[in-house]
Design an enzyme around this catalytic site. Structure first.
Site, mmCIF file in Angstrom:
data_model
loop_
_atom_site.group_PDB
_atom_site.id
_atom_site.type_symbol
_atom_site.label_atom_id
_atom_site.label_comp_id
_atom_site.label_asym_id
_atom_site.label_seq_id
_atom_site.Cartn_x
_atom_site.Cartn_y
_atom_site.Cartn_z
ATOM 1 N N ILE A 96 -4.948 -7.524 4.075
ATOM 2 C CA ILE A 96 -4.772 -8.731 3.279
ATOM 3 C C ILE A 96 -4.436 -9.926 4.161
ATOM 4 O O ILE A 96 -4.861 -11.056 3.882
ATOM 5 C CB ILE A 96 -3.709 -8.520 2.178
ATOM 6 C CG1 ILE A 96 -3.683 -9.712 1.215
ATOM 7 C CG2 ILE A 96 -2.330 -8.268 2.767
ATOM 8 C CD1 ILE A 96 -4.982 -9.962 0.506
ATOM 9 N N GLY A 118 -6.151 -2.036 -2.531
ATOM 10 C CA GLY A 118 -5.062 -2.794 -3.133
ATOM 11 C C GLY A 118 -4.724 -3.991 -2.269
ATOM 12 O O GLY A 118 -5.579 -4.550 -1.589
ATOM 13 N N GLU A 119 -3.449 -4.385 -2.309
ATOM 14 C CA GLU A 119 -2.930 -5.503 -1.508
ATOM 15 C C GLU A 119 -3.480 -6.860 -1.937
ATOM 16 O O GLU A 119 -3.122 -7.887 -1.384
ATOM 17 C CB GLU A 119 -3.230 -5.321 -0.009
ATOM 18 C CG GLU A 119 -2.709 -4.046 0.605
ATOM 19 C CD GLU A 119 -3.072 -3.908 2.084
ATOM 20 O OE1 GLU A 119 -3.667 -4.852 2.666
ATOM 21 O OE2 GLU A 119 -2.766 -2.859 2.671
ATOM 22 N N GLY A 120 -4.391 -6.900 -2.893
ATOM 23 C CA GLY A 120 -5.080 -8.142 -3.231
ATOM 24 C C GLY A 120 -6.316 -8.381 -2.392
ATOM 25 O O GLY A 120 -6.887 -9.484 -2.425
#
Length: 344
Positions: free
Chosen positions: A94, A311-313
């Site tokens: 990210i 995930g993590e954006g």
């Protein structure tokens, strides 16, 4: 906690935006989804000259009580805290994608089972040192649930006040795919076993065990409201994202939804306030098996499908340039009249 979320509706503006899009030097509809995005963001911002200012991704981190038993997760709970340090040291996916695309990144301790006292660059919103194990008791109290929603909302207000009008959310929390699966089944009524995937890399036998464990958990509780479901099954990071999504919609921000975990929070948000969906763009289809079913449930098509499931954006960060392209063509591309090009 109540939110004042208005539906996105303005027929005159919609006509003006469509006319502006159609008058660009291109065949009608030739920019496909970019035209839809330009329309949506213009409607959100109530203007035919929308702008994306100070795009920001907020990553919420929290631990889950069920992770301590290592029965639904291949990585130990300690990885949550270790990854928070990695975010702060700018070493995660990210970080590099946000830097590449000029996106501001905020990291929040929503409830990690670690003491980060004095660590620079971390937003301290800790509710507790992880949730309870919902195999034995509800994940959190009603008070904790409401506190998490409020803290998520307050963080977004701060980001908004610093000039941001487009926001995405990420998460980090070992075992949070388990919470997301439980929430997904509650909201969509899809059987829990069809909602459970590999998470951070479980193999077939481990997935079967995870399905069995979560099926028992799911039938232990009988939530009747979104708050009930979050209290029984949620994580502090997921619940903060719910509050963050609701406040972002209240502030008329463009909300970019990431993968499986964030979409579970989105399901809770639209269960409370259905109007939220008008403010949301769906970045990608996660490789987690339940995510595509979630998107089908809300009848939304994601921008990209790269098989990502980190995930993590990260899905938000990778998809953001596409969203920015929609605004750029709307504001900067010549019209038939200005370019002196004959229209049909």
């Amino acid at each position: 906690m109540d939110f004042n979320i208005e539906p996105v509706s303005n027929d005159l503006l919609k006509e003006a935006l469509q006319s502006k899009i159609d008058q660009k030097t291109k065949p009608i509809g030739a920019l496909g989804t970019l035209e839809e995005l330009a329309m949506q963001i213009g409607m959100i911002q109530n203007t035919d000259q929308p702008k994306l200012t100070h795009p920001t991704i907020v990553v919420f981190a929290g631990d889950h009580g069920i992770a301590k038993g290592m029965r639904v997760n291949p990585y130990p709970q300690e990885v949550t805290a270790q990854m928070v340090y990695n975010f702060l040291n700018k070493g995660a996916a990210i970080n590099v994608f946000c830097e590449q695309n000029n996106i501001d990144l905020k990291i929040v301790d929503a409830g990690v089972n670690h003491d980060f006292e004095g660590v620079a660059g971390l937003i301290d919103a800790k509710i507790d040192f992880g949730t309870k194990n919902y195999q034995e008791e509800p994940a959190m109290s009603l008070q904790q649930c409401n506190e998490a929603i409020k803290k998520g909302a307050d963080i977004v207000s701060t980001v908004f006040n610093n000039g941001c009008n487009s926001i995405g959310f990420g998460e980090m929390g070992i075992s949070n795919t388990s919470s997301a699966s439980l929430l997904m089944s509650h909201y969509t009524k899809i059987p829990i076993k069809e909602c459970v995937g590999s998470g951070t890399g479980l193999e077939d036998k481990a997935i079967a065990l995870k399905q069995e464990i979560l099926s028992k958990v799911f039938h232990t509780y009988t939530p009747t409201t979104s708050i009930d479901a979050l209290t029984y099954y949620g994580g502090f990071e997921i619940t903060m994202i719910v509050g963050a999504i609701l406040r972002a919609a209240e502030l008329k921000m463009t909300i970019i939804i990431d993968g499986f975990i964030v979409t579970a929070a989105f399901l809770a948000a639209i269960d409370m306030y259905p109007e939220v969906i008008d403010y949301c763009i769906f970045a990608h289809t996660s490789g987690e098996q339940g995510h595509q079913k979630m998107l089908e449930y809300v009848n939304k098509k994601p921008l990209i499908n790269l098989g990502m499931r980190l995930g993590e954006g990260t899905g938000v960060a990778v998809a953001y340039p596409i969203i920015n392209s929609a605004i750029t063509f709307l504001n900067n591309m010549a019209s038939f009249e200005s370019a002196g090009v004959s229209n049909k």
